[in-house]
Write a protein that holds these residues in place. Sequence first.
Motif, PDB file in Angstrom:
ATOM      1  N   THR A  96       0.870  -1.352   0.229  1.00 48.05           N
ATOM      2  CA  THR A  96      -0.102   0.045   0.019  1.00 48.05           C
ATOM      3  C   THR A  96       0.788   1.315   0.114  1.00 48.05           C
ATOM      4  O   THR A  96       0.528   2.179  -0.654  1.00 48.05           O
ATOM      5  CB  THR A  96      -0.838   0.111   1.251  1.00 48.05           C
ATOM      6  OG1 THR A  96      -1.619  -1.161   1.367  1.00 48.05           O
ATOM      7  CG2 THR A  96      -1.839   1.267   1.167  1.00 48.05           C
ATOM      8  N   TRP A 116      -5.646  -0.578  -9.114  1.00 50.36           N
ATOM      9  CA  TRP A 116      -6.456  -1.465  -9.542  1.00 50.36           C
ATOM     10  C   TRP A 116      -6.367  -2.873  -8.743  1.00 50.36           C
ATOM     11  O   TRP A 116      -5.329  -3.203  -8.480  1.00 50.36           O
ATOM     12  CB  TRP A 116      -6.907  -1.642 -10.856  1.00 50.36           C
ATOM     13  CG  TRP A 116      -5.705  -2.253 -11.933  1.00 50.36           C
ATOM     14  CD1 TRP A 116      -4.734  -1.582 -12.024  1.00 50.36           C
ATOM     15  CD2 TRP A 116      -5.603  -3.649 -11.951  1.00 50.36           C
ATOM     16  NE1 TRP A 116      -3.644  -2.576 -12.726  1.00 50.36           N
ATOM     17  CE2 TRP A 116      -4.293  -3.763 -12.694  1.00 50.36           C
ATOM     18  CE3 TRP A 116      -6.284  -4.912 -11.764  1.00 50.36           C
ATOM     19  CZ2 TRP A 116      -3.872  -4.792 -13.017  1.00 50.36           C
ATOM     20  CZ3 TRP A 116      -5.894  -6.054 -12.413  1.00 50.36           C
ATOM     21  CH2 TRP A 116      -4.431  -6.048 -13.343  1.00 50.36           C
ATOM     22  N   GLY A 119      -4.864  -1.873  -3.932  1.00 47.02           N
ATOM     23  CA  GLY A 119      -4.676  -0.328  -4.178  1.00 47.02           C
ATOM     24  C   GLY A 119      -3.414   0.201  -3.582  1.00 47.02           C
ATOM     25  O   GLY A 119      -2.614  -0.630  -2.826  1.00 47.02           O
ATOM     26  N   PRO A 122      -3.830   6.793  -1.055  1.00 46.23           N
ATOM     27  CA  PRO A 122      -4.379   7.658  -1.851  1.00 46.23           C
ATOM     28  C   PRO A 122      -3.376   8.880  -2.213  1.00 46.23           C
ATOM     29  O   PRO A 122      -3.448   9.231  -3.478  1.00 46.23           O
ATOM     30  CB  PRO A 122      -5.610   8.316  -0.888  1.00 46.23           C
ATOM     31  CG  PRO A 122      -5.961   7.372   0.093  1.00 46.23           C
ATOM     32  CD  PRO A 122      -4.653   6.511   0.297  1.00 46.23           C
ATOM     33  N   LEU A 127      -6.823   7.568  -8.639  1.00 52.57           N
ATOM     34  CA  LEU A 127      -7.983   6.843  -8.096  1.00 52.57           C
ATOM     35  C   LEU A 127      -7.655   5.344  -8.132  1.00 52.57           C
ATOM     36  O   LEU A 127      -6.832   4.994  -8.335  1.00 52.57           O
ATOM     37  CB  LEU A 127      -9.282   6.885  -9.342  1.00 52.57           C
ATOM     38  CG  LEU A 127      -9.037   6.202 -10.765  1.00 52.57           C
ATOM     39  CD1 LEU A 127      -9.354   4.723 -10.786  1.00 52.57           C
ATOM     40  CD2 LEU A 127     -10.047   7.047 -11.780  1.00 52.57           C
ATOM     41  N   HIS A 128      -8.844   4.490  -7.434  1.00 53.88           N
ATOM     42  CA  HIS A 128      -8.291   3.117  -7.377  1.00 53.88           C
ATOM     43  C   HIS A 128      -9.699   2.324  -8.008  1.00 53.88           C
ATOM     44  O   HIS A 128     -10.956   2.881  -7.220  1.00 53.88           O
ATOM     45  CB  HIS A 128      -8.099   2.716  -5.699  1.00 53.88           C
ATOM     46  CG  HIS A 128      -8.170   1.084  -5.536  1.00 53.88           C
ATOM     47  ND1 HIS A 128      -7.195   0.385  -6.276  1.00 53.88           N
ATOM     48  CD2 HIS A 128      -8.837   0.324  -4.774  1.00 53.88           C
ATOM     49  CE1 HIS A 128      -7.294  -1.087  -5.848  1.00 53.88           C
ATOM     50  NE2 HIS A 128      -8.498  -0.759  -4.912  1.00 53.88           N
ATOM     51  N   ASN A 130     -11.730  -0.975  -7.134  1.00 53.98           N
ATOM     52  CA  ASN A 130     -11.767  -2.324  -6.609  1.00 53.98           C
ATOM     53  C   ASN A 130     -12.634  -3.240  -7.644  1.00 53.98           C
ATOM     54  O   ASN A 130     -13.490  -2.754  -8.209  1.00 53.98           O
ATOM     55  CB  ASN A 130     -12.701  -1.967  -5.318  1.00 53.98           C
ATOM     56  CG  ASN A 130     -12.034  -1.511  -4.122  1.00 53.98           C
ATOM     57  OD1 ASN A 130     -10.827  -1.889  -3.918  1.00 53.98           O
ATOM     58  ND2 ASN A 130     -12.320  -0.311  -3.502  1.00 53.98           N
ATOM     59  N   ASN A 166      -5.174  -5.599  -0.897  1.00 56.66           N
ATOM     60  CA  ASN A 166      -6.628  -6.066  -1.002  1.00 56.66           C
ATOM     61  C   ASN A 166      -6.965  -7.339  -0.207  1.00 56.66           C
ATOM     62  O   ASN A 166      -7.997  -7.126   0.550  1.00 56.66           O
ATOM     63  CB  ASN A 166      -6.832  -6.255  -2.476  1.00 56.66           C
ATOM     64  CG  ASN A 166      -5.887  -7.282  -3.122  1.00 56.66           C
ATOM     65  OD1 ASN A 166      -4.928  -7.783  -2.601  1.00 56.66           O
ATOM     66  ND2 ASN A 166      -6.153  -7.889  -4.275  1.00 56.66           N
ATOM     67  N   LEU A 305     -16.877   7.419  -8.084  1.00 51.97           N
ATOM     68  CA  LEU A 305     -15.811   7.408  -6.821  1.00 51.97           C
ATOM     69  C   LEU A 305     -16.469   7.939  -5.543  1.00 51.97           C
ATOM     70  O   LEU A 305     -17.199   8.920  -5.517  1.00 51.97           O
ATOM     71  CB  LEU A 305     -14.879   8.550  -7.315  1.00 51.97           C
ATOM     72  CG  LEU A 305     -13.981   8.152  -8.935  1.00 51.97           C
ATOM     73  CD1 LEU A 305     -12.880   9.162  -9.102  1.00 51.97           C
ATOM     74  CD2 LEU A 305     -13.185   6.799  -8.606  1.00 51.97           C
ATOM     75  N   ASN A 308     -12.728   8.861  -1.037  1.00 49.60           N
ATOM     76  CA  ASN A 308     -11.284   8.242  -1.141  1.00 49.60           C
ATOM     77  C   ASN A 308     -10.883   8.100  -2.475  1.00 49.60           C
ATOM     78  O   ASN A 308      -9.729   7.562  -2.962  1.00 49.60           O
ATOM     79  CB  ASN A 308     -10.775   7.147  -0.260  1.00 49.60           C
ATOM     80  CG  ASN A 308     -11.241   7.263   1.154  1.00 49.60           C
ATOM     81  OD1 ASN A 308     -10.728   8.194   1.646  1.00 49.60           O
ATOM     82  ND2 ASN A 308     -11.833   6.437   1.688  1.00 49.60           N
ATOM     83  N   ASN A 309     -11.740   8.543  -3.380  1.00 50.87           N
ATOM     84  CA  ASN A 309     -11.568   8.174  -4.862  1.00 50.87           C
ATOM     85  C   ASN A 309     -11.279   6.838  -5.268  1.00 50.87           C
ATOM     86  O   ASN A 309     -10.423   6.503  -6.066  1.00 50.87           O
ATOM     87  CB  ASN A 309     -10.317   9.024  -5.333  1.00 50.87           C
ATOM     88  CG  ASN A 309     -10.597  10.663  -5.499  1.00 50.87           C
ATOM     89  OD1 ASN A 309     -11.672  11.084  -5.337  1.00 50.87           O
ATOM     90  ND2 ASN A 309      -9.440  11.336  -6.041  1.00 50.87           N
ATOM     91  N   GLU A 310     -12.262   6.041  -4.791  1.00 51.36           N
ATOM     92  CA  GLU A 310     -12.378   4.756  -4.934  1.00 51.36           C
ATOM     93  C   GLU A 310     -13.696   4.303  -5.260  1.00 51.36           C
ATOM     94  O   GLU A 310     -14.566   5.153  -5.314  1.00 51.36           O
ATOM     95  CB  GLU A 310     -11.896   3.741  -3.756  1.00 51.36           C
ATOM     96  CG  GLU A 310     -10.686   3.849  -3.225  1.00 51.36           C
ATOM     97  CD  GLU A 310     -10.097   2.955  -1.902  1.00 51.36           C
ATOM     98  OE1 GLU A 310     -11.200   2.169  -1.627  1.00 51.36           O
ATOM     99  OE2 GLU A 310      -9.421   3.434  -1.295  1.00 51.36           O
TER     100      GLU A 310
END
Length: 331
Positions: A96, A116, A119, A122, A127-128, A130, A166, A305, A308-310
């Motif tokens: 991470t 992707w 992750g 941030p 972005l991530h 999931n 993950n 998103l 957390n931009n996920e």
Amino acid sequence: MSVIKKLATSVALAGAMFGTPAFAQEEVRIALVVKALGIGFFEAANEGAQEAAAELGNVEIIYTGPTDTTAEGQIEVINALIAQQVDAIAISSNDTDALVPVLNRAMQRGITVISWDSGVAPEGRQLHLNPSSNPLIGNMIIKLAADHLPDGGEVALLSATTTSTNQNIWMEEMNAVMGDYPGIEVVATVYGDDLADKSYREATGLMQSYPDLDAIIAPTSVGIVAAAQAVVDAGKVGQVNVTGLGLPSEMAGAIESGASQSFAIWNPIDLGYSATMLAYELSQNGAEAAPGAEIPMGRMGTLTLDENNEGAMADPFVYDASNIDDFKSIF
């Protein structure tokens, strides 16, 4: 002849002289960086990335990764991609936090960075993506075991690495819902480092250390196959059920032998496709990664998103004897 017409004529003539279209699209290079090369899940993701590249028309996919699942290996790969000045990096990370400095360096050089599957913190990406929502995956992996243990029982976890983003999150989410599965006891967690031989040894060790073990949960496509083979070799089919996250093509034999009653996975082809589309939208089409943003993913719809931009691609899907034959030749 007007100045504009003269300019257009000059450009057209130059294109003809050098054998290139006058207004050809510049090639966009997107690096799909995986945890390690030689893993079926990521090879399937590359198929999806290549599909997206063909659809977009002006994209070259650089499929790359280290030979083992280490942050150090990925850092070396990323430094090489920075030197090549790629347009975007889409990474499934081995750690991470350890990748943040090198990915920050990439972003400072104007390279789009997304994570992707597994992750990055941030501050190290835009972005991530999931593959599914973490709570759904966490609940699914314990439910797969509990569904075949109506009276409760002992289960153990066989994960990848201790730093695998993950899988650590999924196990945390699993622990958060353990109260919903009374009688299920998690007796151990071991790590196979996403290596088949080590995962096999760890699974064998679990069965030796816990003779009453009822299930091994492996939230890794490498570990689940190795654990299933360990159960077969130990003569414990029908006693120890192997479940978790795996590929239909690799788990069909385990379903047939009875070493696994069921398992789950999202479509890795869709995951690689979606990651490529997102990287393209950010690097080429002016999409902005911000809370609440909806970013197109081609045939997969849009990614919304969170703070957390996920965002999550899709729910996990369960495979068992009733449907495995429909998918084993696909991925």
